[in-house]
Design a protein around this motif. Structure first.
Motif, short mmCIF file in Angstrom:
data_model
loop_
_atom_site.label_atom_id
_atom_site.label_comp_id
_atom_site.label_asym_id
_atom_site.label_seq_id
_atom_site.Cartn_x
_atom_site.Cartn_y
_atom_site.Cartn_z
N LEU A 74 0.83 -1.20 0.00
CA LEU A 74 0.00 0.00 0.00
C LEU A 74 0.87 1.25 0.00
CD1 LEU A 74 -2.68 1.46 0.09
CD2 LEU A 74 -2.70 1.13 2.58
N THR A 75 1.97 1.23 0.74
CA THR A 75 2.91 2.36 0.75
C THR A 75 3.39 2.63 -0.67
OG1 THR A 75 3.62 1.93 3.02
CG2 THR A 75 5.12 3.20 1.63
N GLN A 76 3.78 1.58 -1.37
CA GLN A 76 4.26 1.73 -2.75
C GLN A 76 3.15 2.29 -3.64
OE1 GLN A 76 5.60 -2.25 -3.64
NE2 GLN A 76 7.50 -2.01 -2.49
N ALA A 77 1.93 1.79 -3.47
CA ALA A 77 0.80 2.26 -4.29
C ALA A 77 0.48 3.72 -4.00
CB ALA A 77 -0.43 1.39 -4.05
N LEU A 78 0.50 4.12 -2.73
CA LEU A 78 0.20 5.51 -2.37
C LEU A 78 1.25 6.47 -2.92
CD1 LEU A 78 -0.91 5.07 1.36
CD2 LEU A 78 -2.37 5.75 -0.56
N LYS A 126 6.19 1.33 -8.46
CA LYS A 126 5.95 -0.01 -8.97
C LYS A 126 5.84 -0.95 -7.77
CE LYS A 126 7.93 -3.62 -11.79
NZ LYS A 126 9.14 -4.17 -12.36
N ILE A 127 4.86 -1.86 -7.81
CA ILE A 127 4.64 -2.80 -6.71
C ILE A 127 5.66 -3.93 -6.80
CG2 ILE A 127 2.99 -4.36 -5.61
CD1 ILE A 127 2.14 -1.39 -5.57
N GLN A 143 -6.17 -6.32 -0.40
CA GLN A 143 -6.20 -7.53 -1.22
C GLN A 143 -7.64 -7.98 -1.53
OE1 GLN A 143 -3.35 -10.48 0.20
NE2 GLN A 143 -2.17 -8.86 1.20
N ILE A 144 -8.48 -7.00 -1.81
CA ILE A 144 -9.89 -7.29 -2.09
C ILE A 144 -10.09 -8.02 -3.42
CG2 ILE A 144 -10.75 -5.40 -0.67
CD1 ILE A 144 -11.20 -3.83 -3.30
N ILE A 186 -2.98 -3.81 -6.51
CA ILE A 186 -2.69 -4.36 -7.84
C ILE A 186 -3.50 -3.62 -8.90
CG2 ILE A 186 -2.70 -6.44 -9.28
CD1 ILE A 186 -0.67 -6.45 -6.89
N THR A 187 -4.82 -3.48 -8.68
CA THR A 187 -5.67 -2.80 -9.67
C THR A 187 -5.72 -1.29 -9.43
OG1 THR A 187 -7.71 -3.00 -8.36
CG2 THR A 187 -7.14 -4.85 -9.83
N GLY A 188 -5.34 -0.87 -8.21
CA GLY A 188 -5.38 0.55 -7.87
C GLY A 188 -6.71 0.97 -7.26
#
Length: 155
Positions: free
Chosen positions: A17-21, A25-26, A98-99, A127-129
């Protein structure tokens, strides 16, 4: 922007989540110590899972404006005790991660977070954002310009 501290067991998705925020890149990265970024505090899962390390979470929470409790949507149980929100003198939000997993049960995870006292719950797929921009919007303060808004102002 409000500073958020992410708390959850190992595998809950705090670092992802830190990487996504941050728009990164994950990639998998095991957090072994508290990572203190500009507006995100990423904590190791062992701190939430181990009684002797849990005190460190209380200390780091003083540096945050918001505490984010994360729970993976496929978890078989919650590590959080009921009604802990009143024990925290910061805003506390719930984050179901991780929904997008096949075995996910986001409603059950949300129920567990509501039992802790979280009133605001976000459903996230790094993953999907999905849901990531909702958290960023929540953390946004007056005068903050989000990266996607900078492009709109240039046009």
């Amino acid at each position: 922007m409000k500073k958020i501290m992410l708390v959850g067991r190992s595998g809950a998705g705090k670092t992802t989540l830190t990487q996504a925020l941050k728009g990164k890149k994950i990639t998998y990265h095991k957090t072994q110590y508290v990572n203190h970024f500009d507006v995100i505090i990423d904590t190791p899962g062992e701190y939430a899972e181990t009684k002797n390390l849990a005190g460190a979470l209380a200390l780091f929470s003083y540096e945050a404006d918001v505490i984010g409790l994360l729970i993976n949507a496929a978890e078989p149980f919650s590590i959080y005790p009921p009604n802990i929100a009143p024990c925290v003198n910061r805003d506390m939000i719930g984050i179901v991660t991780q929904i997008d997993r096949e075995d996910a049960d986001p409603e059950q995870a949300e129920t567990w977070l509501r039992l802790t006292g979280c009133e605001k719950i976000f459903h996230i797929s790094a993953i999907t954002g999905q849901g990531v921009s909702d958290i960023l919007q929540y953390l946004k303060e007056d005068g903050d310009v989000m990266p996607w808004e900078k492009n709109e102002k240039i046009s």
